[in-house]
Design a protein around this motif. Structure first.
Motif, mmCIF file in Angstrom:
data_model
loop_
_atom_site.group_PDB
_atom_site.id
_atom_site.type_symbol
_atom_site.label_atom_id
_atom_site.label_comp_id
_atom_site.label_asym_id
_atom_site.label_seq_id
_atom_site.Cartn_x
_atom_site.Cartn_y
_atom_site.Cartn_z
ATOM 1 N N UNK A 35 0.826 -1.210 0.000
ATOM 2 C CA UNK A 35 0.000 0.000 0.000
ATOM 3 C C UNK A 35 0.856 1.254 0.000
ATOM 4 N N UNK A 36 1.890 1.287 0.852
ATOM 5 C CA UNK A 36 2.757 2.452 0.915
ATOM 6 C C UNK A 36 3.553 2.612 -0.367
ATOM 7 N N UNK A 37 4.000 1.481 -0.926
ATOM 8 C CA UNK A 37 4.739 1.547 -2.184
ATOM 9 C C UNK A 37 3.857 2.130 -3.291
ATOM 10 N N UNK A 38 2.604 1.668 -3.374
ATOM 11 C CA UNK A 38 1.697 2.163 -4.407
ATOM 12 C C UNK A 38 1.450 3.659 -4.240
ATOM 13 N N UNK A 39 1.318 4.097 -3.000
ATOM 14 C CA UNK A 39 1.094 5.524 -2.728
ATOM 15 C C UNK A 39 2.272 6.349 -3.238
ATOM 16 N N UNK A 40 3.486 5.861 -3.001
ATOM 17 C CA UNK A 40 4.674 6.585 -3.467
ATOM 18 C C UNK A 40 4.821 6.497 -4.978
ATOM 19 N N UNK A 41 4.552 5.330 -5.552
ATOM 20 C CA UNK A 41 4.673 5.170 -6.998
ATOM 21 C C UNK A 41 3.693 6.086 -7.724
ATOM 22 N N UNK A 42 2.489 6.231 -7.178
ATOM 23 C CA UNK A 42 1.480 7.092 -7.797
ATOM 24 C C UNK A 42 1.939 8.547 -7.823
ATOM 25 N N UNK A 43 2.768 8.935 -6.849
ATOM 26 C CA UNK A 43 3.269 10.307 -6.774
ATOM 27 C C UNK A 43 4.707 10.430 -7.263
ATOM 28 N N UNK A 44 5.227 9.333 -7.843
ATOM 29 C CA UNK A 44 6.622 9.295 -8.309
ATOM 30 C C UNK A 44 7.588 9.625 -7.175
ATOM 31 N N UNK A 45 7.248 9.165 -5.964
ATOM 32 C CA UNK A 45 8.075 9.428 -4.786
ATOM 33 C C UNK A 45 8.716 8.150 -4.264
ATOM 34 N N UNK A 46 8.713 7.070 -5.066
ATOM 35 C CA UNK A 46 9.280 5.812 -4.609
ATOM 36 C C UNK A 46 10.786 5.939 -4.450
ATOM 37 N N UNK A 47 11.328 5.218 -3.483
ATOM 38 C CA UNK A 47 12.734 5.370 -3.108
ATOM 39 C C UNK A 47 13.693 4.615 -4.020
ATOM 40 N N UNK A 48 13.207 3.614 -4.736
ATOM 41 C CA UNK A 48 14.050 2.855 -5.657
ATOM 42 C C UNK A 48 13.414 2.796 -7.029
ATOM 43 N N UNK A 49 14.251 2.855 -8.055
ATOM 44 C CA UNK A 49 13.721 2.747 -9.407
ATOM 45 C C UNK A 49 13.158 1.360 -9.645
ATOM 46 N N UNK A 50 12.094 1.311 -10.414
ATOM 47 C CA UNK A 50 11.446 0.037 -10.734
ATOM 48 C C UNK A 50 11.638 -0.250 -12.213
ATOM 49 N N UNK A 51 11.191 -1.432 -12.638
ATOM 50 C CA UNK A 51 11.386 -1.843 -14.033
ATOM 51 C C UNK A 51 10.782 -0.843 -15.011
ATOM 52 N N UNK A 52 9.647 -0.259 -14.636
ATOM 53 C CA UNK A 52 9.021 0.730 -15.507
ATOM 54 C C UNK A 52 9.957 1.903 -15.783
ATOM 55 N N UNK A 53 10.651 2.349 -14.733
ATOM 56 C CA UNK A 53 11.559 3.482 -14.897
ATOM 57 C C UNK A 53 12.673 3.154 -15.890
#
Length: 326
Positions: free
Chosen positions: A78-96
């Motif tokens: 849930x927290x990861x999704x919240x950050x990903x939705x705001x582009x505030x995630x702490x680590x780059x993901x495959x999409x990036x």
């Protein structure tokens, strides 16, 4: 399989081979939930669906997101999704990595259009998209049409019935991250422009996906009065937009600086269910502000059981009380 192909010639392959592309809708929420459980991540049905909305449900992207949630977010999807939705995630993901390179290879004018479209998660008619692009990005119709064709060739733009189009879900997360780099004022202006287009579209052809988008945009541009008017409608609670609203009303935070405590109390009271609302109102009558907020602690927690919305509102009311009392 053809999403963001480097050569960008999906349309050419269709013409040469005489075939039509088939959209793959990715995993369903139960499959995502099973994958999250296997990795030891905490999730619920709403979170799994949100992850699908952010990744398009593509297995590679979903599994990578779950992996990042496990390692960088202590398993909180849930927290990861919240950050990903705001582009505030702490680590780059495959999409990036994958789609970020696709965006880098796009002509600037086309990339700008894709980034602008990243704010829209509901299919809109082509004419509506053209109006949005023209108002938000300043592109004329000819350049907008060229950009849309280019994005279709790359598989980044999805085409639906009735000439409706939408940026691919997996591309939206990447595009939004790039759009945020333009600055808060620019992003807010784009949201306001899109909100006006979606509002007009709703009046002409109502659809729940467009209504959900309109409500989120209303909150993001500060039009909480619209959310208050909708709060007593049962459909509002079924739309699942409370997480976005809750973030806007967090205390202490930016919302406090924009909205007076009295107005915020009125907003929160509209979101809460009638039985609990009556209990709070009893504490408000003939009481000081301090006594009013202290009375919130007396609301039995068991009376909130089964209502995530009510629980969230209670927390926000208590936070507001603590903010006022200092």
């Amino acid at each position: 399989m053809l999403l963001g192909r480097p050569e960008g010639e999906v349309s050419a392959l269709e013409a040469i081979l005489g075939v039509t592309r088939e959209a793959l809708f990715g995993w369903a929420s139960d499959t995502v939930a099973a994958a999250a459980h296997d990795q030891g991540c905490q999730s619920d049905a709403a979170t799994c669906q949100r992850l699908i909305d952010l990744t398009g449900g593509l297995p590679l992207l979903v599994l990578n997101a779950i992996s990042v949630a496990k390692s960088a977010y202590d398993g909180s999807l849930k927290q990861f999704c919240a950050d990903l939705a705001q582009s505030a995630h702490t680590r780059e993901v495959a999409q990036d990595f994958i789609l970020g390179r696709v965006f880098d290879r796009l002509p600037k004018a086309v990339a700008d259009v894709a980034e602008t479209l990243s704010l829209c998660d509901a299919p809109l008619r082509r004419t509506e998209i053209q109006a949005y692009i023209s108002s938000a990005g300043g592109s004329d119709q000819a350049n907008a049409d060229r950009a849309l064709r280019h994005l279709v060739s790359h598989g980044l733009l999805q085409v639906f019935a009735d000439d409706r189009i939408k940026l691919h879900d997996a591309a939206r997360a990447v595009g939004k991250g790039r759009l945020l780099l333009r600055g808060a004022e620019s992003v807010k202006a784009s949201r306001e422009t899109l909100r006006a287009v979606v509002q007009k579209s709703l009046l002409e052809n109502w659809h729940p996906a467009k209504l959900s988008l309109f409500l989120r945009l209303s909150g993001e541009v500060g039009r909480l009065d619209v959310l208050v008017e909708m709060a007593t409608d049962e459909l509002f609670h079924e739309m699942g937009v409370w997480p976005e609203v809750e973030a806007l009303l967090s205390f202490p935070g930016r919302a406090v600086k924009r909205i007076s405590p009295g107005s915020t109390l009125s907003i929160l009271m509209r979101f809460i269910t009638c039985p609990i609302k009556n209990r709070i109102l009893q504490g408000i009558n003939n009481c000081s502000e301090e006594a009013t907020f202290r009375s919130l602690n007396e609301i039995p927690r068991q009376s909130l059981r089964g209502s995530a919305l009510a629980k969230g509102v209670r927390v926000q009311l208590l936070n507001l009380g603590n903010f006022i009392l200092g």
